[in-house]
Design a protein around this motif. Structure first.
Motif, PDB file in Angstrom:
ATOM      1  N   VAL A   1      31.739 -22.495  69.248  1.00 35.12           N
ATOM      2  CA  VAL A   1      32.626 -23.571  68.809  1.00 35.12           C
ATOM      3  C   VAL A   1      31.809 -24.618  68.075  1.00 35.12           C
ATOM      4  O   VAL A   1      30.767 -25.054  68.567  1.00 35.12           O
ATOM      5  CB  VAL A   1      33.326 -24.214  70.037  1.00 35.12           C
ATOM      6  CG1 VAL A   1      34.157 -25.402  69.621  1.00 35.12           C
ATOM      7  CG2 VAL A   1      34.180 -23.184  70.773  1.00 35.12           C
ATOM      8  N   TYR A   2      32.281 -25.003  66.883  1.00 33.55           N
ATOM      9  CA  TYR A   2      31.609 -26.056  66.130  1.00 33.55           C
ATOM     10  C   TYR A   2      32.595 -26.758  65.217  1.00 33.55           C
ATOM     11  O   TYR A   2      33.745 -26.351  65.094  1.00 33.55           O
ATOM     12  CB  TYR A   2      30.393 -25.528  65.363  1.00 33.55           C
ATOM     13  CG  TYR A   2      30.661 -24.402  64.393  1.00 33.55           C
ATOM     14  CD1 TYR A   2      30.880 -24.652  63.049  1.00 33.55           C
ATOM     15  CD2 TYR A   2      30.672 -23.075  64.819  1.00 33.55           C
ATOM     16  CE1 TYR A   2      31.104 -23.615  62.149  1.00 33.55           C
ATOM     17  CE2 TYR A   2      30.888 -22.032  63.943  1.00 33.55           C
ATOM     18  CZ  TYR A   2      31.105 -22.317  62.600  1.00 33.55           C
ATOM     19  OH  TYR A   2      31.330 -21.283  61.719  1.00 33.55           O
ATOM     20  N   GLY A   3      32.136 -27.805  64.569  1.00 37.07           N
ATOM     21  CA  GLY A   3      33.010 -28.639  63.753  1.00 37.07           C
ATOM     22  C   GLY A   3      33.115 -28.197  62.310  1.00 37.07           C
ATOM     23  O   GLY A   3      33.367 -27.032  62.014  1.00 37.07           O
ATOM     24  N   GLY A   4      32.872 -29.133  61.411  1.00 39.06           N
ATOM     25  CA  GLY A   4      33.102 -28.910  59.995  1.00 39.06           C
ATOM     26  C   GLY A   4      32.027 -28.150  59.254  1.00 39.06           C
ATOM     27  O   GLY A   4      32.145 -27.927  58.062  1.00 39.06           O
TER      28      GLY A   4
ATOM     29  N   GLU B   1      20.076 -11.504  72.108  1.00 40.76           N
ATOM     30  CA  GLU B   1      20.597 -11.323  73.465  1.00 40.76           C
ATOM     31  C   GLU B   1      21.771 -10.343  73.497  1.00 40.76           C
ATOM     32  O   GLU B   1      22.431 -10.200  74.523  1.00 40.76           O
ATOM     33  CB  GLU B   1      21.013 -12.676  74.054  1.00 40.76           C
ATOM     34  CG  GLU B   1      19.868 -13.657  74.220  1.00 40.76           C
ATOM     35  CD  GLU B   1      18.788 -13.169  75.164  1.00 40.76           C
ATOM     36  OE1 GLU B   1      19.102 -12.415  76.115  1.00 40.76           O
ATOM     37  OE2 GLU B   1      17.615 -13.542  74.948  1.00 40.76           O
ATOM     38  N   ASN B   2      22.025  -9.660  72.369  1.00 40.22           N
ATOM     39  CA  ASN B   2      23.086  -8.642  72.260  1.00 40.22           C
ATOM     40  C   ASN B   2      24.467  -9.169  72.641  1.00 40.22           C
ATOM     41  O   ASN B   2      25.217  -8.518  73.360  1.00 40.22           O
ATOM     42  CB  ASN B   2      22.747  -7.406  73.095  1.00 40.22           C
ATOM     43  CG  ASN B   2      21.525  -6.708  72.573  1.00 40.22           C
ATOM     44  OD1 ASN B   2      21.405  -6.452  71.374  1.00 40.22           O
ATOM     45  ND2 ASN B   2      20.582  -6.421  73.471  1.00 40.22           N
ATOM     46  N   LYS B   3      24.792 -10.346  72.146  1.00 39.92           N
ATOM     47  CA  LYS B   3      26.093 -10.955  72.429  1.00 39.92           C
ATOM     48  C   LYS B   3      27.054 -10.696  71.273  1.00 39.92           C
ATOM     49  O   LYS B   3      26.653 -10.640  70.109  1.00 39.92           O
ATOM     50  CB  LYS B   3      25.951 -12.463  72.646  1.00 39.92           C
ATOM     51  CG  LYS B   3      25.025 -12.844  73.801  1.00 39.92           C
ATOM     52  CD  LYS B   3      25.534 -12.367  75.140  1.00 39.92           C
ATOM     53  CE  LYS B   3      24.635 -12.813  76.272  1.00 39.92           C
ATOM     54  NZ  LYS B   3      25.096 -12.393  77.569  1.00 39.92           N
ATOM     55  N   ASN B   4      28.322 -10.528  71.602  1.00 42.24           N
ATOM     56  CA  ASN B   4      29.385 -10.465  70.603  1.00 42.24           C
ATOM     57  C   ASN B   4      29.806 -11.898  70.331  1.00 42.24           C
ATOM     58  O   ASN B   4      30.234 -12.597  71.241  1.00 42.24           O
ATOM     59  CB  ASN B   4      30.594  -9.685  71.128  1.00 42.24           C
ATOM     60  CG  ASN B   4      30.261  -8.258  71.442  1.00 42.24           C
ATOM     61  OD1 ASN B   4      29.472  -7.627  70.754  1.00 42.24           O
ATOM     62  ND2 ASN B   4      30.855  -7.742  72.498  1.00 42.24           N
ATOM     63  N   VAL B   5      29.716 -12.316  69.086  1.00 43.43           N
ATOM     64  CA  VAL B   5      29.999 -13.702  68.739  1.00 43.43           C
ATOM     65  C   VAL B   5      31.346 -13.807  68.028  1.00 43.43           C
ATOM     66  O   VAL B   5      31.578 -13.140  67.025  1.00 43.43           O
ATOM     67  CB  VAL B   5      28.898 -14.284  67.831  1.00 43.43           C
ATOM     68  CG1 VAL B   5      29.200 -15.737  67.492  1.00 43.43           C
ATOM     69  CG2 VAL B   5      27.534 -14.151  68.483  1.00 43.43           C
ATOM     70  N   ILE B   6      32.208 -14.625  68.570  1.00 43.75           N
ATOM     71  CA  ILE B   6      33.485 -14.953  67.952  1.00 43.75           C
ATOM     72  C   ILE B   6      33.406 -16.443  67.641  1.00 43.75           C
ATOM     73  O   ILE B   6      33.043 -17.239  68.502  1.00 43.75           O
ATOM     74  CB  ILE B   6      34.676 -14.647  68.896  1.00 43.75           C
ATOM     75  CG1 ILE B   6      34.779 -13.148  69.174  1.00 43.75           C
ATOM     76  CG2 ILE B   6      35.972 -15.130  68.287  1.00 43.75           C
ATOM     77  CD1 ILE B   6      33.957 -12.668  70.314  1.00 43.75           C
ATOM     78  N   GLU B   7      33.715 -16.815  66.407  1.00 47.25           N
ATOM     79  CA  GLU B   7      33.578 -18.208  65.998  1.00 47.25           C
ATOM     80  C   GLU B   7      34.909 -18.943  66.018  1.00 47.25           C
ATOM     81  O   GLU B   7      35.942 -18.389  65.657  1.00 47.25           O
ATOM     82  CB  GLU B   7      32.958 -18.290  64.605  1.00 47.25           C
ATOM     83  CG  GLU B   7      31.540 -17.769  64.575  1.00 47.25           C
ATOM     84  CD  GLU B   7      30.839 -17.994  63.243  1.00 47.25           C
ATOM     85  OE1 GLU B   7      31.206 -18.944  62.508  1.00 47.25           O
ATOM     86  OE2 GLU B   7      29.913 -17.219  62.947  1.00 47.25           O
ATOM     87  N   ASP B   8      34.844 -20.184  66.441  1.00 49.51           N
ATOM     88  CA  ASP B   8      35.978 -21.103  66.403  1.00 49.51           C
ATOM     89  C   ASP B   8      35.463 -22.371  65.729  1.00 49.51           C
ATOM     90  O   ASP B   8      34.944 -23.273  66.378  1.00 49.51           O
ATOM     91  CB  ASP B   8      36.492 -21.376  67.817  1.00 49.51           C
ATOM     92  CG  ASP B   8      37.748 -22.230  67.833  1.00 49.51           C
ATOM     93  OD1 ASP B   8      38.233 -22.609  66.746  1.00 49.51           O
ATOM     94  OD2 ASP B   8      38.241 -22.518  68.934  1.00 49.51           O
ATOM     95  N   ALA B   9      35.564 -22.395  64.410  1.00 53.27           N
ATOM     96  CA  ALA B   9      35.043 -23.510  63.616  1.00 53.27           C
ATOM     97  C   ALA B   9      36.151 -24.496  63.286  1.00 53.27           C
ATOM     98  O   ALA B   9      37.324 -24.248  63.540  1.00 53.27           O
ATOM     99  CB  ALA B   9      34.416 -22.963  62.334  1.00 53.27           C
ATOM    100  N   GLY B  10      35.751 -25.599  62.708  1.00 51.17           N
ATOM    101  CA  GLY B  10      36.717 -26.574  62.227  1.00 51.17           C
ATOM    102  C   GLY B  10      37.258 -27.520  63.273  1.00 51.17           C
ATOM    103  O   GLY B  10      38.338 -28.082  63.092  1.00 51.17           O
ATOM    104  N   VAL B  11      36.513 -27.709  64.354  1.00 50.24           N
ATOM    105  CA  VAL B  11      36.953 -28.675  65.359  1.00 50.24           C
ATOM    106  C   VAL B  11      36.777 -30.067  64.760  1.00 50.24           C
ATOM    107  O   VAL B  11      35.683 -30.459  64.372  1.00 50.24           O
ATOM    108  CB  VAL B  11      36.149 -28.546  66.670  1.00 50.24           C
ATOM    109  CG1 VAL B  11      36.557 -29.619  67.664  1.00 50.24           C
ATOM    110  CG2 VAL B  11      36.316 -27.156  67.262  1.00 50.24           C
ATOM    111  N   MET B  12      37.875 -30.772  64.653  1.00 48.25           N
ATOM    112  CA  MET B  12      37.885 -32.085  64.029  1.00 48.25           C
ATOM    113  C   MET B  12      37.678 -33.177  65.071  1.00 48.25           C
ATOM    114  O   MET B  12      37.812 -32.932  66.260  1.00 48.25           O
ATOM    115  CB  MET B  12      39.215 -32.304  63.302  1.00 48.25           C
ATOM    116  CG  MET B  12      40.442 -32.381  64.225  1.00 48.25           C
ATOM    117  SD  MET B  12      40.974 -30.851  65.042  1.00 48.25           S
ATOM    118  CE  MET B  12      41.756 -29.989  63.721  1.00 48.25           C
ATOM    119  N   PRO B  13      37.330 -34.396  64.607  1.00 46.90           N
ATOM    120  CA  PRO B  13      37.282 -35.509  65.562  1.00 46.90           C
ATOM    121  C   PRO B  13      38.657 -35.653  66.230  1.00 46.90           C
ATOM    122  O   PRO B  13      39.686 -35.518  65.562  1.00 46.90           O
ATOM    123  CB  PRO B  13      36.976 -36.725  64.674  1.00 46.90           C
ATOM    124  CG  PRO B  13      36.297 -36.141  63.480  1.00 46.90           C
ATOM    125  CD  PRO B  13      36.936 -34.804  63.258  1.00 46.90           C
TER     126      PRO B  13
END
Length: 148
Positions: free
Chosen positions: A37-40, A59-71
């Motif tokens: 999870v991250y912002g802009g 670390e062989n992790k499956n990464v799913i992104e959740d971007a665009g977290v706004m203030p």
């Protein structure tokens, strides 16, 4: 102080230039599916994103992104995060950014296993999350200052 009680705060906070390297050890404690999870997008500009993706791959992790977290994330964004977490059977939420990103990750982690509408439960009714929700939805807040 009134009454007897026990307080536990199982949070680990790493400080310093090499603090990101501690992520390797922390990731070993959790499952394979990671919600990043991250912002802009500032983390992509300052290089932290690439460092974190590299560690997650090692670390062989499956990464799913959740971007665009706004203030002050919206309820619509929260529902989006809950849906992503459920659909991808997320084991761990890695929040990279400032306060809004971390607060959003906490809200998703508490709400993802909630059988009721989280807005109704936690805001309208002002109910407390039950311990079961926290145990089954673990999160880590991670932040580094902008790099030079």
């Amino acid at each position: 102080m009134l009454g007897n009680f026990k307080y536990a705060n199982p949070t680990r906070i790493y400080f310093g230039e090499d603090s990101l390297e501690n992520l390797h050890g922390e990731l070993k404690n959790y499952g394979k599916n990671i919600l990043l999870v991250y912002g802009g997008g500032a983390i992509k500009k300052n290089g932290i994103y690439d460092d974190i993706i590299s560690i997650l791959k090692k670390e062989n992790k499956n990464v799913i992104e959740d971007a665009g977290v706004m203030p002050n994330p919206t309820l619509k964004k929260l529902y989006e995060g809950i849906k992503i977490a459920k659909e991808n059977k997320i084991d761990f939420i890695l929040a990279v950014g400032g306060g809004s990103v971390c607060d959003y990750a906490k809200a998703v982690s508490v709400s993802v296993h909630c059988t009721e509408d989280p807005w109704e439960k936690f805001f309208v009714k002002a109910e407390e999350p039950i311990q079961k929700l926290f145990r089954s939805a673990v999160f880590l807040q991670w932040w580094e200052p902008a790099r030079k």
